[in-house]
Scaffold this motif. Structure first.
Motif, PDB file in Angstrom:
ATOM      1  N   GLN A 145      -4.312   7.513  44.765  1.00 16.23           N
ATOM      2  CA  GLN A 145      -3.704   6.412  45.505  1.00 16.23           C
ATOM      3  C   GLN A 145      -3.730   5.120  44.697  1.00 16.23           C
ATOM      4  O   GLN A 145      -2.740   4.388  44.645  1.00 16.23           O
ATOM      5  CB  GLN A 145      -4.445   6.170  46.817  1.00 16.23           C
ATOM      6  N   VAL A 146      -4.855   4.850  44.080  1.00 13.17           N
ATOM      7  CA  VAL A 146      -5.022   3.598  43.332  1.00 13.17           C
ATOM      8  C   VAL A 146      -4.079   3.563  42.136  1.00 13.17           C
ATOM      9  O   VAL A 146      -3.421   2.540  41.874  1.00 13.17           O
ATOM     10  CB  VAL A 146      -6.486   3.440  42.877  1.00 13.17           C
ATOM     11  N   VAL A 147      -3.991   4.668  41.404  1.00 16.00           N
ATOM     12  CA  VAL A 147      -3.133   4.714  40.213  1.00 16.00           C
ATOM     13  C   VAL A 147      -1.658   4.609  40.596  1.00 16.00           C
ATOM     14  O   VAL A 147      -0.873   3.938  39.907  1.00 16.00           O
ATOM     15  CB  VAL A 147      -3.416   6.000  39.404  1.00 16.00           C
ATOM     16  N   ILE A 148      -1.264   5.248  41.686  1.00 14.56           N
ATOM     17  CA  ILE A 148       0.117   5.125  42.161  1.00 14.56           C
ATOM     18  C   ILE A 148       0.440   3.660  42.459  1.00 14.56           C
ATOM     19  O   ILE A 148       1.506   3.142  42.078  1.00 14.56           O
ATOM     20  CB  ILE A 148       0.333   6.000  43.408  1.00 14.56           C
ATOM     21  N   LYS A 149      -0.487   2.981  43.123  1.00 13.93           N
ATOM     22  CA  LYS A 149      -0.280   1.572  43.446  1.00 13.93           C
ATOM     23  C   LYS A 149      -0.222   0.717  42.183  1.00 13.93           C
ATOM     24  O   LYS A 149       0.637  -0.169  42.051  1.00 13.93           O
ATOM     25  CB  LYS A 149      -1.397   1.072  44.362  1.00 13.93           C
ATOM     26  N   LEU A 150      -1.105   0.976  41.225  1.00  9.91           N
ATOM     27  CA  LEU A 150      -1.103   0.223  39.967  1.00  9.91           C
ATOM     28  C   LEU A 150       0.204   0.421  39.206  1.00  9.91           C
ATOM     29  O   LEU A 150       0.751  -0.531  38.629  1.00  9.91           O
ATOM     30  CB  LEU A 150      -2.279   0.670  39.091  1.00  9.91           C
TER      31      LEU A 150
ATOM     32  N   ASN B 119       3.082  -2.546  38.402  1.00 15.05           N
ATOM     33  CA  ASN B 119       3.352  -2.908  37.006  1.00 15.05           C
ATOM     34  C   ASN B 119       4.681  -2.355  36.497  1.00 15.05           C
ATOM     35  O   ASN B 119       4.885  -2.227  35.284  1.00 15.05           O
ATOM     36  CB  ASN B 119       2.202  -2.420  36.122  1.00 15.05           C
ATOM     37  N   GLY B 120       5.585  -2.073  37.422  1.00 16.93           N
ATOM     38  CA  GLY B 120       6.950  -1.723  37.039  1.00 16.93           C
ATOM     39  C   GLY B 120       7.128  -0.359  36.425  1.00 16.93           C
ATOM     40  O   GLY B 120       8.135  -0.120  35.747  1.00 16.93           O
ATOM     41  N   ILE B 121       6.174   0.546  36.645  1.00 23.15           N
ATOM     42  CA  ILE B 121       6.304   1.906  36.122  1.00 23.15           C
ATOM     43  C   ILE B 121       6.933   2.768  37.204  1.00 23.15           C
ATOM     44  O   ILE B 121       6.391   2.885  38.306  1.00 23.15           O
ATOM     45  CB  ILE B 121       4.931   2.479  35.718  1.00 23.15           C
ATOM     46  N   GLU B 122       8.065   3.351  36.916  1.00 22.37           N
ATOM     47  CA  GLU B 122       8.747   4.191  37.903  1.00 22.37           C
ATOM     48  C   GLU B 122       7.932   5.456  38.145  1.00 22.37           C
ATOM     49  O   GLU B 122       7.605   6.185  37.202  1.00 22.37           O
ATOM     50  CB  GLU B 122      10.150   4.552  37.426  1.00 22.37           C
ATOM     51  N   LEU B 123       7.614   5.703  39.412  1.00 22.05           N
ATOM     52  CA  LEU B 123       6.758   6.832  39.755  1.00 22.05           C
ATOM     53  C   LEU B 123       7.482   7.786  40.688  1.00 22.05           C
ATOM     54  O   LEU B 123       8.146   7.364  41.631  1.00 22.05           O
ATOM     55  CB  LEU B 123       5.461   6.349  40.403  1.00 22.05           C
ATOM     56  N   VAL B 124       7.326   9.084  40.415  1.00 23.91           N
ATOM     57  CA  VAL B 124       7.977  10.125  41.218  1.00 23.91           C
ATOM     58  C   VAL B 124       6.916  11.094  41.721  1.00 23.91           C
ATOM     59  O   VAL B 124       6.188  11.696  40.920  1.00 23.91           O
ATOM     60  CB  VAL B 124       9.027  10.894  40.385  1.00 23.91           C
ATOM     61  N   GLU B 125       6.810  11.231  43.055  1.00 25.59           N
ATOM     62  CA  GLU B 125       5.970  12.256  43.664  1.00 25.59           C
ATOM     63  C   GLU B 125       6.890  13.415  44.026  1.00 25.59           C
ATOM     64  O   GLU B 125       7.797  13.238  44.839  1.00 25.59           O
ATOM     65  CB  GLU B 125       5.269  11.722  44.905  1.00 25.59           C
ATOM     66  N   ALA B 126       6.634  14.593  43.463  1.00 19.25           N
ATOM     67  CA  ALA B 126       7.620  15.660  43.590  1.00 19.25           C
ATOM     68  C   ALA B 126       6.985  17.033  43.427  1.00 19.25           C
ATOM     69  O   ALA B 126       5.789  17.170  43.155  1.00 19.25           O
ATOM     70  CB  ALA B 126       8.717  15.463  42.542  1.00 19.25           C
TER      71      ALA B 126
ATOM     72  N   PHE C  55      -3.015   1.830  29.387  1.00 11.35           N
ATOM     73  CA  PHE C  55      -2.557   0.618  30.077  1.00 11.35           C
ATOM     74  C   PHE C  55      -3.059   0.600  31.523  1.00 11.35           C
ATOM     75  O   PHE C  55      -3.590  -0.421  31.998  1.00 11.35           O
ATOM     76  CB  PHE C  55      -1.029   0.558  30.041  1.00 11.35           C
ATOM     77  N   LEU C  56      -2.911   1.721  32.215  1.00  7.50           N
ATOM     78  CA  LEU C  56      -3.344   1.791  33.611  1.00  7.50           C
ATOM     79  C   LEU C  56      -4.865   1.681  33.729  1.00  7.50           C
ATOM     80  O   LEU C  56      -5.380   1.101  34.694  1.00  7.50           O
ATOM     81  CB  LEU C  56      -2.858   3.087  34.244  1.00  7.50           C
ATOM     82  N   ASN C  57      -5.585   2.211  32.751  1.00  4.87           N
ATOM     83  CA  ASN C  57      -7.039   2.102  32.784  1.00  4.87           C
ATOM     84  C   ASN C  57      -7.488   0.647  32.628  1.00  4.87           C
ATOM     85  O   ASN C  57      -8.445   0.208  33.267  1.00  4.87           O
ATOM     86  CB  ASN C  57      -7.649   2.958  31.681  1.00  4.87           C
ATOM     87  N   GLU C  58      -6.785  -0.102  31.797  1.00  5.73           N
ATOM     88  CA  GLU C  58      -7.092  -1.522  31.653  1.00  5.73           C
ATOM     89  C   GLU C  58      -6.857  -2.265  32.958  1.00  5.73           C
ATOM     90  O   GLU C  58      -7.671  -3.117  33.366  1.00  5.73           O
ATOM     91  CB  GLU C  58      -6.246  -2.121  30.539  1.00  5.73           C
ATOM     92  N   LYS C  59      -5.777  -1.935  33.633  1.00  3.66           N
ATOM     93  CA  LYS C  59      -5.489  -2.556  34.919  1.00  3.66           C
ATOM     94  C   LYS C  59      -6.518  -2.143  35.973  1.00  3.66           C
ATOM     95  O   LYS C  59      -6.911  -2.959  36.828  1.00  3.66           O
ATOM     96  CB  LYS C  59      -4.079  -2.180  35.391  1.00  3.66           C
TER      97      LYS C  59
END
Length: 279
Positions: free
Chosen positions: A215-220, A224-231, A271-275
């Protein structure tokens, strides 16, 4: 190391004290669930999300008293235990909840009991692995897709057998497929893959654990403008992806280096780990 303790149903007891009987339903039937959490700098990370998931799981398993387990209760019990165990400000926390009634498949009671454990960690941040993980796909047994699939139940045989496969093949992690043959999760984490400049992860409808760090990574990613697809994702993505990484509440983000002859980058995961460490 100083003597360690657990919290068993509200009582602080020595960790090596026998507290369960042969009638315990968690032992006999896997009738329970668990939650792994992380204490960082004295703070229980994402406590609200963990509480929400625990309560939802207990309600789904039809255990009484689930409503009494709230964020205040969780924070208080964790603080009490880490102080007693002298873990310092950084620790791994595990809550196991099980149905306390006896009986066979039909329990004599739906009352909830719990065990809380705390073990010391040395890092005061989510530290990415320096060496990338080597993975493979475990397909000897697939994971069923139903309303229980998103829970961390005490019935973990699929993951145990996946762990044996991992050890036998000298791997760092293995991927688990669902009963339809699609990518579900890893042995101990949720899965993300970067492909064609998009971040993919199996949807909850594919039977993966509804992980808090997921959940946290999806939100991050979205922030931060990363297009995310749950599929629904074919395991073939492992042959095509630019990057693969795993997430769980205890370790944060862990990057994968290789699958068979395929090798991956770790730009997005880093990048996501830094955030994540700025949360």
């Amino acid at each position: 190391m100083s003597k360690q303790f657990i919290n068993f149903n509200g009582d602080i007891l020595p960790a090596d004290q026998q507290v369960l009987t042969i009638a315990n339903r968690g032992f006999k039937y896997g009738d329970g669930l668990f939650e792994s959490m992380r204490l960082l700098k004295g703070k229980l990370m994402f406590a609200e999300l963990h509480t929400e998931r625990i309560r939802k799981g207990l309600k789904l398993l039809k255990m009484d008293s689930w409503s009494h387990l709230d964020t205040w209760f969780l924070n208080e019990k964790v603080e009490e235990l880490v102080r007693r165990n002298k873990t310092g400000p950084d620790a791994r926390i595990r809550l196991t909840a099980f149905r306390n009634g006896e009986g066979l498949y039909n329990p004599s009671s739906n009352h909830m009991a719990f065990v809380l454990e705390a073990s010391q960690l040395s890092e005061s941040l989510y530290k990415m692995n320096e060496k990338g993980l080597i993975i493979d796909v475990f397909d000897e047994i697939t994971k069923p897709v139903n309303i229980l699939s998103n829970l961390k139940t005490c019935n973990s045989l699929i993951y145990v057998l996946a762990g044996i496969f991992k050890n036998q093949n000298s791997l760092d992690e293995v991927m688990v497929l669902n009963s339809n043959g699609f990518l579900c999760e890893s042995m101990s984490s949720n899965v993300f893959a970067v492909y064609d400049r998009k971040l993919y992860t199996p949807a909850l409808s594919e039977g993966c654990i509804a992980g808090v760090m997921r959940q946290v990574v999806i939100k991050l990613a979205k922030e931060n403008g990363i297009e995310l697809v749950e599929a629904q994702i074919s395991p073939d993505i492992l042959n095509e992806a630019d990057e693969v990484f795993l997430t769980n509440a205890a370790r944060g983000i862990q990057w994968v280096m290789g699958y068979n002859s395929k090798r991956y980058f770790n730009e997005v995961s880093r990048f996501l780990n830094e955030k994540l460490n700025l949360r």
